[in-house]
Design a protein around this motif. Structure first.
Motif: not given
Ligand SMILES: Nc1ncnc2c1ncn2[C@@H]1O[C@H](COP(=O)(O)OP(=O)(O)OP(=O)(O)O)[C@@H](O)[C@H]1O
Length: 296
Positions: A15, A40-41, A43-45, A155
């Motif tokens: 991103y 958190n953050g 990259g899972k989602s 989650e």
């Molecule tokens: N649409 C987007 N635009 C910009 N940055 C993004 C976007 N989606 C995710 N990110 C960034 O990518 C990184 C990974 O995000 P992601 O949501 O995949 O983490 P996660 O492991 O699912 O976190 P959580 O446990 O908080 O849900 C984070 O730094 C997030 O800010």
């Protein structure tokens, strides 16, 4: 028919200047229940969205049952419950079930109705008026009713009370054991994951840090505790903690026939939670298939 549910090679998603996921290479065999873990953050989602085709790779490749994500054929085989279980809030479960039936060729209306009945969730009440936990159950029910071959859950239990969480995970186990469904379950609740998952993927700062079967990983790690001045050498240490007198080392690949430790030192099994926390605390260590690695 392939025995690989998910395969990624050098998969990355950026991103702007920031990589949300980098150099992700993994294979998830069909029929596994895999935990997707990370801070958190991590990259899972992002990974889950790439698997559903909601997001496109910036680098590398990804296949689901041997095909590119996003096609009708692949989507028919995937059930996805996104984080915060977004549902049309003005719709009732009955209306959502009807929508599911029209959109999915194999949708099992009976399964959906029976499951909501068992949970005591009214089919005629708008989901926007339900609790977070009830909404999560409705979302899971709709996903299960697709009779998916791959179930992706972001989650799903975060908003459930402990009893509902146990019911949810039992239903998940029951459902997938009968059908042979592959599950990829993102959660921060490590204790829950240890009970239901047989495979582990740890993401840390956008990278795959740990990958493998839960039993094998747990069997391959030990916690060694003893006097700091008698600490053993030559071990692969994932995490080390020291006070003035005592040291505790979470190690990988300890073999008592090869490495001598002082008899005063004690050796302990580790839980999945211990193991994950140790790796997350030491971002430089990894446990990936292949040689033991510490990244440069
Ligand atoms: N649409 C987007 N635009 C910009 N940055 C993004 C976007 N989606 C995710 N990110 C960034 O990518 C990184 C990974 O995000 P992601 O949501 O995949 O983490 P996660 O492991 O699912 O976190 P959580 O446990 O908080 O849900 C984070 O730094 C997030 O800010």
């Amino acid at each position: 028919m392939t025995d690989t549910a998910v395969e990624t090679t050098g998969l990355g998603r950026r991103y702007g200047k920031n990589w949300a996921l980098r150099d992700c290479s993994l294979r998830l065999p069909a029929g596994r229940i895999a935990a997707l873990v990370g801070p958190n953050g991590a990259g899972k989602s992002t990974l889950l969205h790439l698997l559903v085709g909601l997001s496109q790779p910036s680098a590398g490749s990804v296949t689901v049952f041997g095909q590119a994500p996003g096609s009708r054929e692949v989507l028919d085989r995937i059930g996805f419950v996104a984080q915060d279980t977004p549902l049309y809030r003005d719709f009732t479960p009955a209306e959502l079930i009807e929508m599911g039936r029209r959109l999915n060729r194999a949708f099992d209306v009976g399964l959906a109705r029976d499951r909501l009945d068992q949970l005591g969730i009214a089919a005629d009440r708008a989901v926007g008026k339900m609790s977070g936990g009830q909404r999560a159950q409705v979302a899971l029910t709709l996903a299960l009713a697709k009779r998916p071959r791959l179930l992706l859950l972001d989650e799903p239990v975060a908003s459930l009370d402990p009893l509902a969480r146990r019911e949810f995970l039992q239903a998940l186990m029951g459902g997938v054991a009968d059908e042979g469904t592959t599950v990829l379950l993102s959660s921060h609740l490590l204790g829950d994951l240890e009970r239901v998952c047989d495979h582990l993927i740890v993401l840390n700062a956008g990278r795959v840090q740990v990958l493998g079967g839960v039993e094998e990983l747990v069997a391959d790690h030990r916690l060694l505790v003893g006097a700091a001045d008698l600490a053993p050498h030559g071990l692969t240490v994932v995490q080390e903690r020291r006070t003035d007198r005592q040291a505790s080392l979470l190690v990988r690949g300890y073999d008592p026939t090869v490495t001598h430790i002082d008899p005063q030192w004690t050796v302990h099994d580790v839980s999945l939670e211990d193991l994950v926390l140790a790796y997350l605390a030491n971002g430089a260590a990894d446990a990936l298939p292949g040689p033991v690695g510490v990244r440069p």
